[in-house]
Design an enzyme around this catalytic site. Sequence first.
Site, PDB file in Angstrom:
ATOM      1  N   GLU A  98       0.944  -1.161   0.045  1.00  0.00           N
ATOM      2  CA  GLU A  98       0.040   0.014  -0.052  1.00  0.00           C
ATOM      3  C   GLU A  98       0.752   1.422  -0.146  1.00  0.00           C
ATOM      4  O   GLU A  98       0.333   2.518  -0.372  1.00  0.00           O
ATOM      5  CB  GLU A  98      -1.048   0.134   1.243  1.00  0.00           C
ATOM      6  CG  GLU A  98      -1.920  -1.209   1.365  1.00  0.00           C
ATOM      7  CD  GLU A  98      -2.588  -1.592   0.039  1.00  0.00           C
ATOM      8  OE1 GLU A  98      -2.867  -0.633  -0.819  1.00  0.00           O
ATOM      9  OE2 GLU A  98      -2.942  -2.787  -0.235  1.00  0.00           O
ATOM     10  N   GLU A 147      -0.382  -0.961  -9.834  1.00  0.00           N
ATOM     11  CA  GLU A 147       0.128  -2.352  -9.217  1.00  0.00           C
ATOM     12  C   GLU A 147       1.593  -2.310  -9.476  1.00  0.00           C
ATOM     13  O   GLU A 147       2.287  -3.111  -8.553  1.00  0.00           O
ATOM     14  CB  GLU A 147      -0.808  -3.224  -9.636  1.00  0.00           C
ATOM     15  CG  GLU A 147      -2.074  -3.296  -9.292  1.00  0.00           C
ATOM     16  CD  GLU A 147      -2.287  -3.316  -7.768  1.00  0.00           C
ATOM     17  OE1 GLU A 147      -1.527  -3.973  -7.037  1.00  0.00           O
ATOM     18  OE2 GLU A 147      -3.202  -2.905  -7.267  1.00  0.00           O
TER      19      GLU A 147
END
Lengths: 501, 501
Positions: B265, B294
């Site tokens: 994250e 990502e």
Amino acid sequence: MPSVIEDLRIRLAELEDLERARSLLAWDERTMMPQGGGPARSEQIATLERIRHEMLASDELGRLLEELRPHEESLPADSDEAALIRIARRDHEKARRVPADLKAEIARAASRGEHAWLEARASADFEEFLPYLERNVELKLRYSECFEAEHPYDPLLDDYEPGMTTAEASQLLEELKAGIMPLVAAVVESGNGVDDSCLYGDFPAERQERLLHELARELPLPPGTWRLDATAHPFQTAIATTDLRITTRYDERNLAGGLFALLHEAGHALYEGGVDPALERTPLGSPDSLVLHESQSRLLENQVGRNAAFWWHFYPVVQRAFPEALGGVDLRTFHRAVNKVRPSFIRVGADEVTYNLHVILRFELELELVEGVLAVSDLPEAWNERFRGYLGLEVPDDANGVLQDVHWSEGSFGYFPTYSIGNAVSGQLWEAIRAALPDLDDELAHGELGPLREWLREHVHRFGRKLSPAGVLERVVGEPIRVDPYLRYLREKVKETYGVG
Amino acid sequence: MPSVIEDLRIRLAELEDLERARSLLAWDERTMMPQGGGPARSEQIATLERIRHEMLASDELGRLLEELRPHEESLPADSDEAALIRIARRDHEKARRVPADLKAEIARAASRGEHAWLEARASADFEEFLPYLERNVELKLRYSECFEAEHPYDPLLDDYEPGMTTAEASQLLEELKAGIMPLVAAVVESGNGVDDSCLYGDFPAERQERLLHELARELPLPPGTWRLDATAHPFQTAIATTDLRITTRYDERNLAGGLFALLHEAGHALYEGGVDPALERTPLGSPDSLVLHESQSRLLENQVGRNAAFWWHFYPVVQRAFPEALGGVDLRTFHRAVNKVRPSFIRVGADEVTYNLHVILRFELELELVEGVLAVSDLPEAWNERFRGYLGLEVPDDANGVLQDVHWSEGSFGYFPTYSIGNAVSGQLWEAIRAALPDLDDELAHGELGPLREWLREHVHRFGRKLSPAGVLERVVGEPIRVDPYLRYLREKVKETYGVG
């Protein structure tokens, strides 16, 4: 009219959603947001505000309300649906008068002002804050001009207490002042010192936090409908009737501050949480009379929270949290300490009696600012001078004076009088509660606040925005707002604590 | 065109504000909100979504964009302003195709679905969740029909990876699968066990929380621009480029879960925080390619976070937090443990290699759902069967199977493939970084992530939405997305850890 009223309900529900979303952004800003988020947050709040304003002031909403006029007139005036249309029309007509850009500008200046205030208060530097405050006053005067009011303060007050005029507020606060000034003088002259040293000392924030969460869980707030967080200036906000955000602060040298802030904000939360769920997502679902709101917060903070019976149950909990500081302090000493009357600098930490002088001072200064009698730059001097007159103290610096409250930093002029008028209403309600719940002291002494909450829900909370203070009082005591019951309550308290008054 | 472009900018800024506000409501719902707030929150989010959609699809915005066409054509195609108009037009045209009510219904179903999923996962009861999931699939199919796409999955994928087609994604994932299946087989056959028992044991949540905050403070995230909280399913969201919300979770029996979730994250947060501040409050300011997103999160989690040099600096910090569990475990053992390859049930806890099989399985099931080949009610069986085929394991219950991820509960179909395609891109970027920063291992070994962040900011982050993955890769490596560099990286890692592959 089923489809028209349905259309209206959908639009009103969206307006409520936007307002609740804005509340969450503001709550987050004060409790969770990393400092870096400030400038973007101001814009985000201003945008939600602006969109909501445009929707509220829209021609389409106006047309729906016009179409619904015959339907409204066919309904009993006290029905939910009639109240819905009536209050939606009031909001719409009020919004029509204010340009969307001005609304957005006010919201932006409020958010910026609050950031500037936090810094200015930390450094006790009024000059740093002055341009932001001047901007807020200027914007609020432009806002006031959008209405054809008898007094320029009327539209500002109306935002916090719908329908109340400056003349009415002045009258009530004059009566309060006339009753309270001699009471304070009597206490000061009596020289009967009350020892409140037990409230000052070493109260680590972490343990206060644990204690206040424990106390909050014992209040009649349903589990899973609230949370309690720390902030610079305690407040309460409702994201839904079942999503209540209470805040408090932890001063490590002063136990009473956080404790009574919790009770105050929990009083607000009980009110918002007690609104009839059928009113959720309608404009009736968010109470807007701050006089009623403050009557609820002040009642829990004072009539309940400074009551001997209440502490019979809760004081042992507090003692267990701070055995070193309070293990040797008995209940009577603690109870007298939280009822000590003494002129002091900070409003939110003030005792019940002098509190109202803090409020009256602010109200009078607001009036002078709005009337143009007082320049914003002269505010600190005016504050300090009036403070000397009402409370007999020399203000040491602006952090302990004109910079102490968040309200003006966010452009909230007209809010302050509702605290003391709310106090007056709490006095009227308290007399009615005493008569209706003869076993209340017994219940409080067992930590049972349920019956009190039920009475408040039945007579005040459930109506949401449907009833004004006058409407609530008419049903409960058959009278308008009066200050006498509250003054009687204060005199009794002073008599009990000091033997004078 | 100054006033037209200015008008466009104001409207786009408001759209951004609404989107960021919605993100905050969603963040709060998953981290802070009392449970009771759920139903109202679903409505609030749906309303923000609906209003934003109406503004984005409005005729006025369309007219502005039309008026600006000559201006756009006069600008260099890679200028910020040309990109702004181009991307705003793309968003507008996409929104025009979808009725506002459908958008709101999707948002409402997403919020309801997520609540239902949390309960269903807790009781491992797919039946309880089935109607919500069926609703999500149905709504997403209706959404897909709004576009004239070659494949019904194309418009869904396009929401997460603008411009990528189902055929392209299938091709890349087939290539990955072909490279990874033999690699997993080689590891399983080798029987070379890696002892990762040090990652399982007694890791109290409170101490994990302290540790992860300490680690987060050492990452190159500027102070005052982020916060870290706990949640059921870790995610990151940006309320502004300077207001980043990272979440993780604390499993008291498993240290690696929270640790690598934090790194993952934080990789997202570095990306959002690295966007050029000049793009804030424009549609270019919020990166929308999840492949790029990502690539950033997986790069920090894996290429950095499973790197020996990285732990040279950070492992002692972890050891100090858990001296009982890790005091006697040396760096080499810990580093091998976090690189263990072993088929397992939960995607977010999977090793780098098998992770992609989890993703490919989900992608294939999504395709079958969307093509109508697979009924939602047959999903658990299909999941379990394919899981056996790809990972050789019998799924014990749906909590460890089809119910493990939040995505489908909120209607996010088309998201999963971006994880593995992001992995592929991270492999390409990592080769470029290795070449550009010859001292990287040395820097990591001293806990210095600054140079890495600067490279990423310069070549990826600062562009925000301006560049697609292809645009970024074109500048950095002069190639389109390719899986080979990532497969090389994985083979090397497996060789290093297992001596096979």
